[in-house]
Motif scaffolding. Structure first.
Motif, PDB file in Angstrom:
ATOM      1  N   SER A  88      15.500  -6.240  22.922  1.00  0.00           N
ATOM      2  CA  SER A  88      14.623  -5.099  23.167  1.00  0.00           C
ATOM      3  C   SER A  88      13.289  -5.552  23.737  1.00  0.00           C
ATOM      4  O   SER A  88      12.730  -4.922  24.645  1.00  0.00           O
ATOM      5  CB  SER A  88      14.406  -4.323  21.868  1.00  0.00           C
ATOM      6  OG  SER A  88      13.519  -3.233  22.069  1.00  0.00           O
ATOM      7  N   ALA A 143      15.497   0.095  26.202  1.00  0.00           N
ATOM      8  CA  ALA A 143      15.056  -0.705  25.059  1.00  0.00           C
ATOM      9  C   ALA A 143      14.700   0.175  23.880  1.00  0.00           C
ATOM     10  O   ALA A 143      14.330   1.350  24.028  1.00  0.00           O
ATOM     11  CB  ALA A 143      13.843  -1.551  25.462  1.00  0.00           C
ATOM     12  N   ARG A 181      11.649  -4.718  27.524  1.00  0.00           N
ATOM     13  CA  ARG A 181      10.354  -4.048  27.651  1.00  0.00           C
ATOM     14  C   ARG A 181       9.303  -4.931  28.316  1.00  0.00           C
ATOM     15  O   ARG A 181       8.289  -4.434  28.814  1.00  0.00           O
ATOM     16  CB  ARG A 181       9.845  -3.650  26.266  1.00  0.00           C
ATOM     17  CG  ARG A 181      10.650  -2.559  25.602  1.00  0.00           C
ATOM     18  CD  ARG A 181      10.284  -2.449  24.118  1.00  0.00           C
ATOM     19  NE  ARG A 181       8.871  -2.195  23.945  1.00  0.00           N
ATOM     20  CZ  ARG A 181       8.328  -0.984  23.914  1.00  0.00           C
ATOM     21  NH1 ARG A 181       9.095   0.085  24.053  1.00  0.00           N
ATOM     22  NH2 ARG A 181       7.032  -0.828  23.755  1.00  0.00           N
ATOM     23  N   SER A 194       5.120  -5.253  32.391  1.00  0.00           N
ATOM     24  CA  SER A 194       3.766  -5.799  32.486  1.00  0.00           C
ATOM     25  C   SER A 194       3.709  -6.965  33.462  1.00  0.00           C
ATOM     26  O   SER A 194       2.688  -7.166  34.136  1.00  0.00           O
ATOM     27  CB  SER A 194       3.282  -6.253  31.102  1.00  0.00           C
ATOM     28  OG  SER A 194       4.134  -7.255  30.577  1.00  0.00           O
ATOM     29  N   SER A 223       2.354  -8.275  22.328  1.00  0.00           N
ATOM     30  CA  SER A 223       2.916  -7.713  23.555  1.00  0.00           C
ATOM     31  C   SER A 223       4.301  -8.290  23.828  1.00  0.00           C
ATOM     32  O   SER A 223       4.561  -9.471  23.575  1.00  0.00           O
ATOM     33  CB  SER A 223       1.987  -8.016  24.732  1.00  0.00           C
ATOM     34  OG  SER A 223       2.595  -7.686  25.961  1.00  0.00           O
ATOM     35  N   PRO A 224       5.219  -7.472  24.379  1.00  0.00           N
ATOM     36  CA  PRO A 224       6.543  -7.990  24.750  1.00  0.00           C
ATOM     37  C   PRO A 224       6.569  -8.683  26.108  1.00  0.00           C
ATOM     38  O   PRO A 224       7.653  -9.020  26.596  1.00  0.00           O
ATOM     39  CB  PRO A 224       7.399  -6.720  24.766  1.00  0.00           C
ATOM     40  CG  PRO A 224       6.461  -5.638  25.168  1.00  0.00           C
ATOM     41  CD  PRO A 224       5.140  -5.998  24.529  1.00  0.00           C
ATOM     42  N   PRO A 248      12.686  -0.748  30.104  1.00  0.00           N
ATOM     43  CA  PRO A 248      12.030   0.054  29.056  1.00  0.00           C
ATOM     44  C   PRO A 248      12.787   1.325  28.704  1.00  0.00           C
ATOM     45  O   PRO A 248      12.659   1.834  27.583  1.00  0.00           O
ATOM     46  CB  PRO A 248      10.667   0.381  29.681  1.00  0.00           C
ATOM     47  CG  PRO A 248      10.421  -0.743  30.631  1.00  0.00           C
ATOM     48  CD  PRO A 248      11.762  -1.083  31.200  1.00  0.00           C
ATOM     49  N   ASP A 255       9.602  -1.922  19.440  1.00  0.00           N
ATOM     50  CA  ASP A 255       9.261  -3.335  19.295  1.00  0.00           C
ATOM     51  C   ASP A 255       8.694  -3.656  17.927  1.00  0.00           C
ATOM     52  O   ASP A 255       8.073  -4.707  17.732  1.00  0.00           O
ATOM     53  CB  ASP A 255       8.260  -3.759  20.375  1.00  0.00           C
ATOM     54  CG  ASP A 255       6.999  -2.903  20.356  1.00  0.00           C
ATOM     55  OD1 ASP A 255       6.899  -2.001  19.505  1.00  0.00           O
ATOM     56  OD2 ASP A 255       6.118  -3.145  21.194  1.00  0.00           O
TER      57      ASP A 255
END
Length: 278
Positions: free
Chosen positions: A72, A40, A76, A80, A228-229, A37, A43
């Motif tokens: 990117s 990156a 990221r 999560s 979400s990434p 992150p 998003d």
């Protein structure tokens, strides 16, 4: 001419091989989750970028179905994955330890109550529980982690109960009780130390179980939002463009696989090393 030593203390002993493969497989996704992150970009969809474009100039991994830079997103998306799995593992451990210690106590009725409740929780399939929550509107990351953690409680509680009821542990417990020590001292100071090693070993394998559950839920759209990434979300969102833009699917899929396989291999190496010392 003498032959190379093959004893447990020799350089070729299996238990003493450095787990470089496991560390590499586990380390790459973990490092990306921690540092990705920071490197990156945003998003948001790139101006003028076409969706599902293959790798090219300015986009080393191409773009995703929304025209966002895939590199990117990959950088990221690991936070999560790793953070959610560790948080769910912590929830299961923190709830399972006291329940297991309660079940291992002298009261048989309490043991039966705790264990039968754990059996009831264990009977519910994890994805079915998450589907039910998603249908009622509870589909954010907090609910996902909380439910995944609670589903690990029965296994942790059973492990703690079994370790606390081992003959060696029970002998020490009886001796401490005869010396006048109370429940808190015996269970929270002595027995916790006794179950620490089995718990640490189990946590390595359980991390893969939690990771699989969370990734499956996100892949099915039961957890994090579609924007979400997260690596599992990226796989699901870009699976339709697998043949035209495979990097957006194969790279996050490879990282998830590497994280899971690396964790399992590292646990196996640690156990092999312990066996070589016994």
């Amino acid at each position: 001419m003498s032959l190379p030593s093959t004893t447990a203390s020799g350089p070729v002993a299996t238990g003493h091989r450095r787990p470089w493969t496991a560390l590499a497989l586990l380390g790459v996704p973990v490092i990306l989750a921690l540092l990705g992150p920071l490197a990156a970009g945003g998003d948001a969809p790139l101006p003028g970028a076409l969706p599902s474009r293959p790798p090219g100039s300015g986009h080393p991994l191409g773009t995703d179905v929304l025209g966002r830079d895939a590199l990117s997103l990959v950088l990221r998306g690991g936070a999560s994955v790793v953070g959610g799995a560790l948080a769910a593992l912590a929830v299961g451990t923190l709830l399972g330890i006291p329940l297991g210690l309660l079940a291992a106590g002298p009261r048989r009725s309490l043991d039966e109550t705790v264990m039968r409740t754990m059996d009831l929780v264990l009977a519910f399939p994890g994805l079915l529980v998450l589907m039910t929550l998603a249908a009622t509107g509870h589909r954010d990351g907090i609910w996902l982690v909380a439910v995944a953690g609670v589903l690990q409680v029965p296994a942790v509680a059973r492990l703690v109960r079994g370790a606390a009821l081992a003959p060696g542990s029970r002998t020490v417990v009886e001796a401490l009780r005869m010396q006048g020590h109370g429940w808190a001292y015996i269970h929270l100071r002595h027995l916790v130390r006794e179950v620490a090693a089995p718990l640490a070993t189990d946590a390595g394998g359980r991390f893969s179980t939690v990771l699989y559950l969370l990734a499956s839920a996100n892949f099915l759209g039961l957890g994090l939002p579609a924007s979400s990434p997260d690596w599992a979300v990226l796989i699901e969102r870009n699976s339709g463009a697998l043949f035209t833009q495979p990097a957006a699917v194969l790279v996050p899929a490879g990282l998830l696989t590497s994280l899971c396989v690396g964790g399992n291999l590292l646990v196996d190496r640690v156990l092999a090393r312990k066996r070589s010392h016994t």
